[in-house]
Design an enzyme around this catalytic site. Sequence first.
Site, short mmCIF file in Angstrom:
data_model
loop_
_atom_site.label_atom_id
_atom_site.label_comp_id
_atom_site.label_asym_id
_atom_site.label_seq_id
_atom_site.Cartn_x
_atom_site.Cartn_y
_atom_site.Cartn_z
CB SER A 33 -0.94 0.01 1.34
OG SER A 33 -1.87 -0.61 1.05
CG HIS A 64 -2.93 -2.02 -3.16
ND1 HIS A 64 -1.85 -2.84 -2.85
CD2 HIS A 64 -3.52 -2.06 -1.95
CE1 HIS A 64 -1.72 -2.94 -1.58
NE2 HIS A 64 -2.59 -2.24 -0.96
CG HIS A 86 -5.04 -7.21 0.18
ND1 HIS A 86 -5.02 -6.12 -0.98
CD2 HIS A 86 -3.84 -6.94 0.78
CE1 HIS A 86 -4.03 -5.43 -0.80
NE2 HIS A 86 -3.25 -5.86 0.30
CE1 TYR A 88 -8.59 -5.58 1.40
CE2 TYR A 88 -6.83 -6.19 2.95
CZ TYR A 88 -7.26 -5.16 1.93
OH TYR A 88 -6.63 -4.23 1.27
CD GLU A 89 -8.35 -6.69 -3.08
OE1 GLU A 89 -8.64 -6.39 -4.20
OE2 GLU A 89 -7.15 -7.05 -2.85
CB ALA A 116 1.44 -0.17 4.65
CG MET A 214 -4.99 -6.40 6.84
SD MET A 214 -6.14 -5.30 6.25
CE MET A 214 -6.52 -4.23 7.92
CB SER A 215 -0.45 -8.31 2.28
OG SER A 215 0.70 -7.60 2.81
CG ASN A 238 -1.12 2.39 11.38
OD1 ASN A 238 -0.95 1.85 10.17
ND2 ASN A 238 -1.55 1.75 12.28
CG HIS A 250 -6.47 2.76 2.94
ND1 HIS A 250 -5.16 1.76 3.00
CD2 HIS A 250 -6.50 2.73 1.31
CE1 HIS A 250 -4.69 1.38 1.70
NE2 HIS A 250 -5.45 2.05 0.79
N1 HPA Z 1 -3.19 -3.11 11.15
C1 HPA Z 1 -3.37 -4.01 9.96
N2 HPA Z 1 -3.03 -3.78 8.76
C2 HPA Z 1 -2.50 -2.49 8.65
C3 HPA Z 1 -2.43 -1.54 9.77
C4 HPA Z 1 -2.70 -1.83 10.80
O1 HPA Z 1 -2.69 -0.88 11.92
N3 HPA Z 1 -1.57 -0.51 9.12
C5 HPA Z 1 -1.27 -0.84 7.90
N4 HPA Z 1 -1.90 -1.99 7.58
#
Ligand code: HPA
Length: 275
Positions: A33, A64, A86, A88-89, A116, A214-215, A238, A250
């Site tokens: 990302s 993406h 992903h 989750y998609e 990320a 998530m990847s 973050n 996001h």
């Molecule tokens: N959690 C999960 N996936 C993420 C995060 C997060 O805080 N930041 C970027 N991808």
Amino acid sequence: MAEESLLDQLKESVQYIRNMSKMRPRVGITLGSGLSGFVKGVNVETIIPYKDIPHFSPSAVDGHPGNMILGRVGETPLVVLQGRVHYYEGHSMERVVYPTRVIAQLGIEKLILTNAAGGLDPNMKPGDLMLISDHINLMGTNPLIGPNISALGLRFPDMTAAYDRELIEIAATILRRRKICHSVGVYCGVTGPTYETAAEVRYLHMIGGHAVGMSTVPENIAAKHMGLRVLGVSCISNLATGLSNNSITHDEVKETAARVEKDFTDFLVELISGL
Ligand code: HPA
């Protein structure tokens, strides 16, 4: 998916790419990302939109773009996956790892997975990088579930060196010399798409995680199945929920990635040139 048909699909995808480019990449990189700006550091030879490659799923997440790029960094022939799909998609795990399987079939030996991620360690700051030493698969599934395709790899792959020690050392040396703030730690792979609750973040830290995302975990598993050496790099976009006062968006994830783009690109260009 029957054994033969996945292999047939891979052959078709590889044939399509080989018809578009004669390059034989030795290294692959998947960009997470907001990290697709790295391609500015690549001498691009060919860009192939995912939608044109047989059996590829187009990537639908903002931040993406979906392109395969063949080019060089220094002398190193490289294939870039600019954007990923992903779990989750709603894609099956087989589809999530399909692009990784294709670039392995193109002949790469080393794969760099970038993402990320949320920082679980209160000492981290948004914008830091983390070299992944290991992962914890919390996705509740595994891309290798189903009949094993022995032409691709073993039924029970060893995960002792899921992330390559030597590549971590090389990467850490470059980051230290460039004074880029970084750490080495464990990546927890979750499905998303919700960010974590504060209780989940405490749990993930307690079980030994340093970052969450998530990847990456499925792609690493598929890559190890096929015998690749893998380096994982997280951009801490973050601090995870409960570790900062802000809620996570996001947009924040993409903004932080954009802020570190130059350091991230310079680091990867130096790293890949030497591979
Ligand atoms: N959690 C999960 N996936 C993420 C995060 C997060 O805080 N930041 C970027 N991808």
